[in-house]
Design a protein around this motif. Structure first.
Motif, PDB file in Angstrom:
ATOM      1  N   ALA A  17       0.667  -1.285   0.189  1.00 36.45           N
ATOM      2  CA  ALA A  17      -0.035   0.010  -0.143  1.00 36.45           C
ATOM      3  C   ALA A  17       0.883   1.300  -0.101  1.00 36.45           C
ATOM      4  CB  ALA A  17      -1.102  -0.005   0.967  1.00 36.45           C
ATOM      5  N   SER A  18       2.071   1.248   0.740  1.00 33.84           N
ATOM      6  CA  SER A  18       2.699   2.454   0.904  1.00 33.84           C
ATOM      7  C   SER A  18       3.423   2.538  -0.445  1.00 33.84           C
ATOM      8  CB  SER A  18       3.967   2.151   1.849  1.00 33.84           C
ATOM      9  OG  SER A  18       3.353   1.867   3.131  1.00 33.84           O
ATOM     10  N   VAL A  19       3.901   1.763  -1.305  1.00 32.78           N
ATOM     11  CA  VAL A  19       4.481   1.783  -2.476  1.00 32.78           C
ATOM     12  C   VAL A  19       3.475   2.297  -3.459  1.00 32.78           C
ATOM     13  CG1 VAL A  19       5.578   0.300  -4.547  1.00 32.78           C
ATOM     14  CG2 VAL A  19       6.429  -0.128  -2.237  1.00 32.78           C
ATOM     15  N   LEU A  20       2.415   1.621  -3.455  1.00 28.26           N
ATOM     16  CA  LEU A  20       1.462   2.243  -4.432  1.00 28.26           C
ATOM     17  C   LEU A  20       0.978   3.873  -4.280  1.00 28.26           C
ATOM     18  CD1 LEU A  20      -0.974  -0.842  -4.549  1.00 28.26           C
ATOM     19  CD2 LEU A  20       0.831  -0.006  -6.311  1.00 28.26           C
ATOM     20  N   ILE A  21       0.865   4.045  -3.042  1.00 26.53           N
ATOM     21  CA  ILE A  21       0.260   5.570  -2.579  1.00 26.53           C
ATOM     22  C   ILE A  21       1.340   6.503  -2.927  1.00 26.53           C
ATOM     23  CG2 ILE A  21      -0.116   7.027  -0.569  1.00 26.53           C
ATOM     24  CD1 ILE A  21      -1.703   4.587   0.205  1.00 26.53           C
ATOM     25  N   LEU A  22       2.841   6.066  -2.499  1.00 22.21           N
ATOM     26  CA  LEU A  22       3.885   7.098  -2.628  1.00 22.21           C
ATOM     27  C   LEU A  22       4.151   7.156  -4.072  1.00 22.21           C
ATOM     28  CD1 LEU A  22       5.885   6.286   0.465  1.00 22.21           C
ATOM     29  CD2 LEU A  22       4.482   8.517  -0.090  1.00 22.21           C
ATOM     30  N   LYS A  28       7.996  10.329 -11.410  1.00 21.60           N
ATOM     31  CA  LYS A  28       8.386   8.918 -11.607  1.00 21.60           C
ATOM     32  C   LYS A  28      10.016   8.861 -11.340  1.00 21.60           C
ATOM     33  CE  LYS A  28       4.981   7.244 -14.877  1.00 21.60           C
ATOM     34  NZ  LYS A  28       4.681   6.500 -16.096  1.00 21.60           N
ATOM     35  N   GLU A  29      10.474  10.070 -11.559  1.00 17.94           N
ATOM     36  CA  GLU A  29      12.111  10.305 -11.184  1.00 17.94           C
ATOM     37  C   GLU A  29      12.424  10.142  -9.881  1.00 17.94           C
ATOM     38  OE1 GLU A  29      10.065  12.955 -12.494  1.00 17.94           O
ATOM     39  OE2 GLU A  29      10.448  12.378 -14.705  1.00 17.94           O
ATOM     40  N   GLN A  30      11.320  10.225  -8.943  1.00 16.89           N
ATOM     41  CA  GLN A  30      11.546  10.131  -7.578  1.00 16.89           C
ATOM     42  C   GLN A  30      11.172   8.654  -7.164  1.00 16.89           C
ATOM     43  OE1 GLN A  30      13.044  12.393  -5.749  1.00 16.89           O
ATOM     44  NE2 GLN A  30      13.365  13.559  -7.467  1.00 16.89           N
ATOM     45  N   LEU A  35       9.977   4.570  -2.944  1.00 17.78           N
ATOM     46  CA  LEU A  35      10.399   3.221  -2.298  1.00 17.78           C
ATOM     47  C   LEU A  35      11.077   2.983  -0.826  1.00 17.78           C
ATOM     48  CD1 LEU A  35       9.810   0.398  -3.453  1.00 17.78           C
ATOM     49  CD2 LEU A  35      12.140   0.227  -4.190  1.00 17.78           C
ATOM     50  N   VAL A  36      12.202   3.803  -0.861  1.00 18.16           N
ATOM     51  CA  VAL A  36      12.847   4.139   0.579  1.00 18.16           C
ATOM     52  C   VAL A  36      11.766   4.572   1.731  1.00 18.16           C
ATOM     53  CG1 VAL A  36      14.308   5.543   1.882  1.00 18.16           C
ATOM     54  CG2 VAL A  36      15.156   4.599  -0.271  1.00 18.16           C
ATOM     55  N   ALA A  37      10.938   5.413   1.214  1.00 20.33           N
ATOM     56  CA  ALA A  37       9.956   6.010   2.249  1.00 20.33           C
ATOM     57  C   ALA A  37       8.913   4.878   2.617  1.00 20.33           C
ATOM     58  CB  ALA A  37       9.347   7.417   1.828  1.00 20.33           C
ATOM     59  N   ALA A  38       8.594   3.915   1.529  1.00 18.95           N
ATOM     60  CA  ALA A  38       7.777   3.012   1.672  1.00 18.95           C
ATOM     61  C   ALA A  38       8.335   1.890   2.849  1.00 18.95           C
ATOM     62  CB  ALA A  38       7.212   2.165   0.331  1.00 18.95           C
ATOM     63  N   PHE A  39       9.573   1.501   2.557  1.00 20.65           N
ATOM     64  CA  PHE A  39      10.417   0.700   3.402  1.00 20.65           C
ATOM     65  C   PHE A  39      10.168   1.254   4.752  1.00 20.65           C
ATOM     66  CE2 PHE A  39      12.235  -1.492  -0.276  1.00 20.65           C
ATOM     67  CZ  PHE A  39      11.710  -2.703   0.180  1.00 20.65           C
ATOM     68  N   LEU A  40      10.617   2.574   5.060  1.00 17.58           N
ATOM     69  CA  LEU A  40      10.919   3.115   6.304  1.00 17.58           C
ATOM     70  C   LEU A  40       9.212   3.150   7.054  1.00 17.58           C
ATOM     71  CD1 LEU A  40      13.273   5.921   5.596  1.00 17.58           C
ATOM     72  CD2 LEU A  40      13.823   3.906   6.803  1.00 17.58           C
ATOM     73  N   GLN A 100      22.562   3.273  -2.947  1.00 19.20           N
ATOM     74  CA  GLN A 100      22.856   2.857  -4.273  1.00 19.20           C
ATOM     75  C   GLN A 100      22.489   4.010  -5.013  1.00 19.20           C
ATOM     76  OE1 GLN A 100      20.434  -0.320  -5.191  1.00 19.20           O
ATOM     77  NE2 GLN A 100      21.786  -1.891  -4.708  1.00 19.20           N
ATOM     78  N   GLN A 101      21.781   5.164  -4.662  1.00 25.78           N
ATOM     79  CA  GLN A 101      21.427   6.324  -5.295  1.00 25.78           C
ATOM     80  C   GLN A 101      22.494   7.395  -5.373  1.00 25.78           C
ATOM     81  OE1 GLN A 101      18.779   6.691  -7.154  1.00 25.78           O
ATOM     82  NE2 GLN A 101      18.385   4.519  -6.636  1.00 25.78           N
ATOM     83  N   PHE A 102      23.570   7.143  -4.211  1.00 31.71           N
ATOM     84  CA  PHE A 102      24.641   8.123  -4.334  1.00 31.71           C
ATOM     85  C   PHE A 102      26.007   7.442  -4.803  1.00 31.71           C
ATOM     86  CE2 PHE A 102      21.648   9.829  -1.212  1.00 31.71           C
ATOM     87  CZ  PHE A 102      21.258  10.993  -1.683  1.00 31.71           C
TER      88      PHE A 102
END
Length: 102
Positions: A17-22, A28-30, A35-40, A100-102
């Motif tokens: 649900a978090s991944v879908l909402i966020l 799309k670039e973010q 995904l990071v926010a959904a995992f947190l 991995q983003q940095f």
């Protein structure tokens, strides 16, 4: 195949649900940050609710036929890991994606 006990499956449902909402809210670039926010979010949910649900006192039931006592302990787990410990796994995955983003 997802193996859970009690309310452990809610961790996966909160993640989905978090991944879908966020991903719907953020551009799309973010997506990686969504995904990071959904995992947190899922890590926080798993820790708070897992501690609450798994720390309840065990119940003692008595079998009427035999008089034998049966101890029922709360067990809310996902893949045989208690729900509150999934917070570390989800948090670790968030850190890996972020690094991995940095």
């Amino acid at each position: 195949m997802i193996v859970w006990s009690g309310r452990g499956v809610l961790s996966i449902l909160v993640l989905i649900a978090s991944v879908l909402i966020l991903s719907g809210i953020l551009p799309k670039e973010q997506f990686d940050f969504a995904l990071v926010a959904a995992f947190l979010i899922t890590a926080a949910f798993s820790w708070i609710m897992g501690k609450k649900w798994n720390s309840k006192e065990p119940q003692v039931l008595i079998d009427k036929a035999t008089g034998q006592e049966l101890l029922l302990e709360p067990n809310h787990s996902l893949f045989w890991i208690k729900m509150q410990y999934w917070a570390f796994i989800f948090g670790g995955l968030a850190v890996v994606i972020l690094v991995q983003q940095f």
